[in-house]
Design an enzyme around this catalytic site. Structure first.
Site, mmCIF file in Angstrom:
data_model
loop_
_atom_site.group_PDB
_atom_site.id
_atom_site.type_symbol
_atom_site.label_atom_id
_atom_site.label_comp_id
_atom_site.label_asym_id
_atom_site.label_seq_id
_atom_site.Cartn_x
_atom_site.Cartn_y
_atom_site.Cartn_z
ATOM 1 N N TRP A 1 0.837 -1.210 0.000
ATOM 2 C CA TRP A 1 0.000 0.000 0.000
ATOM 3 C C TRP A 1 0.874 1.264 0.000
ATOM 4 O O TRP A 1 0.354 2.364 -0.184
ATOM 5 C CB TRP A 1 -0.916 0.018 1.221
ATOM 6 C CG TRP A 1 -0.234 0.231 2.540
ATOM 7 C CD1 TRP A 1 0.894 -0.382 2.988
ATOM 8 C CD2 TRP A 1 -0.624 1.138 3.567
ATOM 9 N NE1 TRP A 1 1.226 0.063 4.240
ATOM 10 C CE2 TRP A 1 0.311 0.995 4.630
ATOM 11 C CE3 TRP A 1 -1.677 2.043 3.726
ATOM 12 C CZ2 TRP A 1 0.218 1.738 5.813
ATOM 13 C CZ3 TRP A 1 -1.767 2.770 4.907
ATOM 14 C CH2 TRP A 1 -0.825 2.618 5.937
ATOM 15 N N ASP A 2 2.171 1.062 0.184
ATOM 16 C CA ASP A 2 3.109 2.179 0.123
ATOM 17 C C ASP A 2 2.879 3.008 -1.141
ATOM 18 O O ASP A 2 3.015 4.227 -1.118
ATOM 19 C CB ASP A 2 4.554 1.667 0.085
ATOM 20 C CG ASP A 2 4.905 0.745 1.245
ATOM 21 O OD1 ASP A 2 6.092 0.513 1.466
ATOM 22 O OD2 ASP A 2 3.984 0.233 1.904
ATOM 23 N N GLU B 1 1.004 -2.274 13.129
ATOM 24 C CA GLU B 1 1.142 -3.727 13.042
ATOM 25 C C GLU B 1 1.637 -4.376 14.321
ATOM 26 O O GLU B 1 1.848 -5.590 14.363
ATOM 27 C CB GLU B 1 2.054 -4.071 11.852
ATOM 28 C CG GLU B 1 1.376 -3.739 10.525
ATOM 29 C CD GLU B 1 2.365 -3.584 9.379
ATOM 30 O OE1 GLU B 1 3.555 -3.347 9.653
ATOM 31 O OE2 GLU B 1 1.933 -3.697 8.217
ATOM 32 N N LYS C 1 3.133 1.149 16.295
ATOM 33 C CA LYS C 1 4.278 1.004 15.400
ATOM 34 C C LYS C 1 4.449 2.219 14.492
ATOM 35 O O LYS C 1 5.571 2.639 14.229
ATOM 36 C CB LYS C 1 4.097 -0.244 14.543
ATOM 37 C CG LYS C 1 5.226 -0.484 13.552
ATOM 38 C CD LYS C 1 4.987 -1.753 12.757
ATOM 39 C CE LYS C 1 6.096 -1.978 11.739
ATOM 40 N NZ LYS C 1 5.857 -3.180 10.932
ATOM 41 N N GLN C 2 3.368 2.753 14.016
ATOM 42 C CA GLN C 2 3.502 3.814 13.017
ATOM 43 C C GLN C 2 2.199 4.605 12.991
ATOM 44 O O GLN C 2 1.220 4.233 13.644
ATOM 45 C CB GLN C 2 3.789 3.229 11.640
ATOM 46 C CG GLN C 2 2.656 2.374 11.079
ATOM 47 C CD GLN C 2 3.090 1.590 9.859
ATOM 48 O OE1 GLN C 2 3.843 0.630 9.966
ATOM 49 N NE2 GLN C 2 2.642 1.996 8.694
#
Lengths: 765, 282
Positions: free
Chosen positions: A371-372, A510, A622-623
């Site tokens: 999906w980047d 994640e 995580k992000q």
């Protein structure tokens, strides 16, 4: 506040060199356009090779030393060429093709290598503006002979099947015998970062073929897929003032080499020019012949033209993409580095490939697509080169069958895109990994990280909104929107609370798997459903014929559309009006509150330092997850909700993914927290460019590059799109005097300038 | 790492003899001469010296016995300096009153003053024979440490020993600043790809920069926590026979904490190898 003006008429092109090959070292004067690696640090060689990859979207050739070293990892990566190793459950993996620019130079029998003799001078210069990699090297052999070498290489942006290598060699203090060998050879072992990649095996020559095999060529077939890669090469070695030297050509299965042996005169210059053509079975029935035929039209004598056309192609792209930062050279260079690799990563003429997580610069990630692309990179292409954006979205259209099949296999309807995909769009996520701490970690992203379908839909809509490309909407975009909406409407379930819930997912964070009602996933799904309904209404109104056709082909009934509307309206969001917070997922607020800063370390990821289990039971994320949602759906949230959620989730983010810092920079900038924004911007900028982490050894971080551009343009520049066109609400960091960048919007070119925006604001009564 | 002489300082106490089996095995492995050294105030006759050291002439076959006068640590260092390619194998302490884990003053002074590798042996291991099957190699990802790792590779080649490289991610520790460092991945975008890549890159860097041989079997393990504690734990769990530590020469409390802890608590001998100070990064 406006800060835009229509683009000026095409400016005069700057003067270009008229010499057959630009004089060595003649790189763009501005240091902000160059990466320079002075000397040679063996420990950093893998990173340098990645950073200095020459790439044009069709092929990327790592910036390896032509002669190699004890720690070189030369390779070329060709978009869409996958193989499969002969192992059970083996996934498709992009092969590491031969680096076709290998050279060995020996002076009176002494090979010129940095680990032998003494390098009196050595530097590599990556000219980001013109897409040229230079090398300047003066070397003394153990016997005392000094040779000067200058090398130039490029992967043509004007003709993506062409590579050029031009070398100038000068004996400084001797006359004597020089041997030059140029070769292209099947890799003996996998590219770096091994688990081994699929092997390439020589394509045997046709026994019945008695034809002329000049120019020399090499064809290799990928194991497991049969994909063929072929190179043909035309080379010329001549002194500055004399006739060429004919090579001996050696061919054997898996290798083709040209050898020149000559007596060089002190002070004379000898130029080796090699033009390499690359073709594959994706674009030619007989790739080797096609590569050779390509060279029938061009050769070493055309080097000057090849360079000029390549430089001109780069100039065109930069005219539409350069971000100018006035007041921060480091940020300027980082942005140009990002834009350069983004430009070189994609091929607007190929709808059957997309961009892997490490572009064409490294073998890690096996060439897989995430999906980047849609969330982190596509905005750059949408607004600087729409044809590339279109091609990338068409890849998702062409892989719809695989997305439908994945959904069907899991018991759902519509399209669920693979978390990791290759050329076919099938799910290619490994199921487990043995971590270095000895733990076999199950990988569930391929099973549960469903938000990718909404990411694709989001990108489709952004492209449509930015370009008004009706043909795309009708031929591809609408179908993607409809099928992904259909997926969401089947994915969840109605609760007793009358809300629609989506369970057992992984959101962008994640660290937490198998969660229910991920706010990000649910709201993006809701948005997806709404856009699909909007698209359906648009087609029905303006292109009824096409709508009827889609209705029929996809089996869409009015009840289904009403059901989508109901699902969207009833979607559980996890929003608490009392706090103004979205709960990242059900139960998140009950988790242990751990400050990631206590474990923040340059020496490891947070989940390892804290422990996987404890991380899972904590609020450490995580992000960017909810923070990303704030950005993507900015206008859906009132200012106080954006502020509250950013302030809540930002301190709990460990940034264990390179995708995270840039988004935090962007949102912080929009919220006016410039110190925090700048801290994250620099962190994002250093992911590949820092010299003490080795992050780039396996390839440059594509999503981080795209995110950096977005942070500058949408964050610091405050770019927004209104009915009147693009506008700026800039929030520049201290020290940035101005920010300027071009934008394409609905067929118009704009030059956005925060300085003009400021002047306009000052001029307003 | 070239070893032609292995020096074992003996002070006449029983604990000091614990270094002999390790030194003997090491000397055998590398084909070096074993030197038993006694430093005292007044020289003695050889026979008396032998008796005082608890050794018989028969046990001396293949050994060289020497004595020097003066302060013990200085005598050891001067003696080692006279030999070609020495390695000192010394007990961490020999005073019976010292608790397990202590580092005696002589050992400390030898560590600080030696320009050759030093192997530290815990006297508690007694006279048990020693064989090198597994080497534990803690590595912090810096080029300076890699450059000092040749001894592990050399020994592994000679003995066929496995080399277990352990990287310890320490909470709160900053990333190394030395250019070319390769620490634990700061970003693990997708672990299924990042972990194999990181492990492969780590090992290949070590091999290319340190001991470039394909003969040695290298395994990489990552641990998280206090480095000293984790190194000791891993060495115990994996039954290491030798821990090889790169040491940058500082004995200051904070800087040498890991090394001291490993020397004190490891169940196996520890080989200290001097490494260059890391280059400073930008």
């Amino acid at each position: 506040m406006r800060g835009s003006r229509p683009a000026p008429a095409t400016p005069e092109l700057e003067a270009t060199s008229r010499t057959p090959v630009p004089a060595a070292g003649a790189s763009s004067a501005d240091a902000a356009w160059r990466l320079v690696e002075e000397g040679f640090d063996l420990a950093r060689e893998h990173e340098i090779e990645s950073l200095f990859t020459i790439s044009n979207g069709y092929i990327g050739v790592r910036g390896s030393l032509a002669e190699g070293s004890a720690f070189s990892a030369p390779a070329a990566f060709i978009a869409g060429i996958f193989g499969r190793r002969p192992a059970p459950d083996a996934m498709p993996e992009r092969v590491a093709a031969p680096d076709p620019l290998r050279l060995r130079i020996a002076v009176e029998g002494e090979e010129l290598r940095l680990d032998r003799g003494k390098a009196l001078e050595h530097r590599r210069v990556f000219d980001l503006k013109r897409g040229l990699l230079w090398r300047e090297w003066r070397h003394r052999t153990p016997a005392g002979r000094v040779t000067r070498i200058r090398e130039l290489r490029l992967a043509s942006l004007a003709d993506r099947h062409l590579l050029l290598q031009a070398l100038e060699l000068e004996p400084v203090n001797y006359s004597g015998r020089i041997e030059v060998v140029a070769w292209i050879e099947r890799p003996e072992s996998a590219a770096p970062h091994a688990s081994p990649l699929p092997a390439l095996r020589p394509v045997p020559p046709d026994p019945a073929d008695e034809g002329d095999h000049t120019p020399p060529r090499l064809a290799l077939r990928a194991e497991g897929s049969g994909a063929v890669v072929a190179y043909a090469v035309k080379s010329e070695l001549r002194p500055a003032d004399g006739p060429g030297v004919a090579p001996e050509v050696e061919t054997r299965p898996g290798r083709v080499a040209e050898r020149w042996t000559f007596t060089a005169r002190l002070g004379s210059r000898y130029r080796l020019t090699r033009v390499v053509a690359v073709r594959t079975s994706r674009d030619a029935e007989e790739p080797a012949e096609a590569a050779a035929a390509h060279l029938a039209r061009t050769g070493p004598g055309d080097a000057g033209r090849i360079v000029r056309e390549h430089v001109e192609a780069w100039r065109e792209r930069w005219r539409a993409a350069d971000v100018e930062v006035d007041g921060d050279p480091s940020a300027q260079r980082a942005l140009r580095f990002a834009c350069h690799h983004l430009i070189g990563a994609a091929n607007p003429d190929d709808e059957r490939v997309s961009i892997s997580a490490r572009l064409l610069t490294g073998g890690i990630y096996k060439g897989h697509v995430f999906w980047d692309v849609e969330i982190y990179m596509l905005p750059f292409y949408i607004h600087t080169h729409p044809p590339t954006a279109r091609a990338l979205l068409m890849y998702r259209y062409h892989t719809l069958p695989a997305a439908r099949e994945k959904a069907r296999a899991l018991g759902w309807r519509g399209a669920l895109y693979a978390w990791e995909s290759t050329d076919t769009g099938e799910e290619a996520t490994p199921r487990a990994v043995l971590a270095p701490d000895g733990v076999l970690v199950p990988i569930r992203n391929g099973e549960q990280e469903d938000h990718i379908s909404a990411a694709v839909a989001y990108a489709v809509w952004q492209y449509w909104r930015a370009t008004g490309d009706v043909r795309f909407l009708l031929d591809a975009g609408a179908e993607i929107l409809l099928e992904t909406a259909r997926f969401w409407a089947s994915r969840g379930e109605w609760g007793e609370d009358g809300r629609y819930h989506i369970r057992h997912v992984i959101g962008p964070d994640e660290y937490h798997e198998d969660v229910d009602d991920s706010a990000y996933t649910n709201l993006m799904a809701q948005w997806n459903l709404e856009r699909a309904l909007e698209a359906a209404g648009l087609l029905r109104e303006r292109w009824p014929g096409r709508w009827r056709e889609l209705e029929r082909r996809l089996g869409i009934e009015p009840e289904e559309l009403r059901a989508w509307d109901d699902v969207a309206a009833a979607m559980y969001t996890g929003f608490d009006p009392r706090t103004g917070l979205f709960e990242q997922f059900r139960g998140y607020h009950d988790l242990e509150d751990v400050d990631p800063a206590e474990y923040a370390s340059g020496a490891g990821p947070a989940d390892i330092l804290l422990g996987r289990e404890r991380t899972r039971r904590s609020k450490v994320i995580k992000q960017a997850d909810v923070v990303l949602l704030l950005y993507l759906l900015w206008d859906r949230f009132p200012p106080e909700v954006r502020e509250a959620n950013f302030r809540y989730y930002e301190p709990r983010c460990a940034h264990g993914s390179s995708l995270s810092p840039s988004i935090h920079a962007l949102v912080a900038a929009r919220l006016g927290d410039m110190a925090l924004a700048m801290r994250y911007f620099r962190q994002a900028a250093e992911i590949d460019l820092a010299n003490n982490m080795g992050n780039a050894a396996g390839g440059v971080h594509a999503a981080a590059l795209g995110g950096l551009w977005q942070a500058a343009v949408f964050g610091f520049g405050g770019l927004r799109f209104t009915d009147g066109g693009p506008e700026l609400e800039p929030r520049l960091p201290p020290g940035w005097r101005a920010l300027r960048f071009p934008i394409q919007w609905r067929g118009q070119n704009y030059c956005m300038d925060t300085d003009e925006a400021r002047k306009g604001e000052e001029a307003e009564p | 790492m070239k070893i032609e002489s292995v020096v074992v300082p003996l002070d006449g106490t029983l604990p000091a003899l614990a270094a002999v089996p390790v030194a003997n095995a090491l000397a055998d492995t590398v084909g070096a001469t074993l030197h038993l050294l006694h430093v005292c105030e007044r020289p003695r006759r050889q026979a008396a010296l032998l008796r005082s050291l608890g050794l018989s002439p028969e046990e001396m076959e293949g050994f060289v016995l020497d004595q020097r006068t003066g302060r013990p640590a200085q005598g050891i260092l001067r003696y080692a300096g006279e030999l070609r390619h020495p390695t000192v194998v010394i007990c961490t302490h020999t005073g019976m009153e010292k608790p397990r884990g202590a580092i005696g003053s002589v050992a400390e002074e030898v560590i600080l003053g030696a320009h050759c590798p030093v192997v530290l042996v815990q006297p508690e291991r007694g006279l048990e024979p020693w064989a090198l099957r597994r080497i534990l190699l803690p590595h912090d990802g810096t080029p300076a440490t890699t450059a000092a790792m040749d001894p592990a590779g050399d020994l592994a080649e000679l003995t066929g020993a496995e080399v277990l490289v352990v990287y310890v991610a320490a909470p709160g520790e900053p990333a190394p600043t030395e250019p070319g460092s390769f620490a634990a991945p700061r970003y693990l975008d997708q672990p299924q790809h990042e972990w194999p890549a990181w492990a492969s890159e780590f090992i290949s860097r070590m091999s290319a920069l340190g001991h470039p041989t394909s003969e040695v079997q290298l395994t990489l393990l990552m641990a998280a926590g206090d480095p000293g504690e984790q190194i000791v734990r891993v060495s115990r769990e994996h039954e290491s026979d030798l821990v090889v530590l790169a040491w940058h020469g500082s004995w200051e409390p904070r800087r040498a904490a890991t090394m001291k802890r490993v020397i004190r608590e490891a169940h196996c001998p520890v080989l200290l190898v001097r490494a260059a100070r890391p280059r400073r990064g930008e």
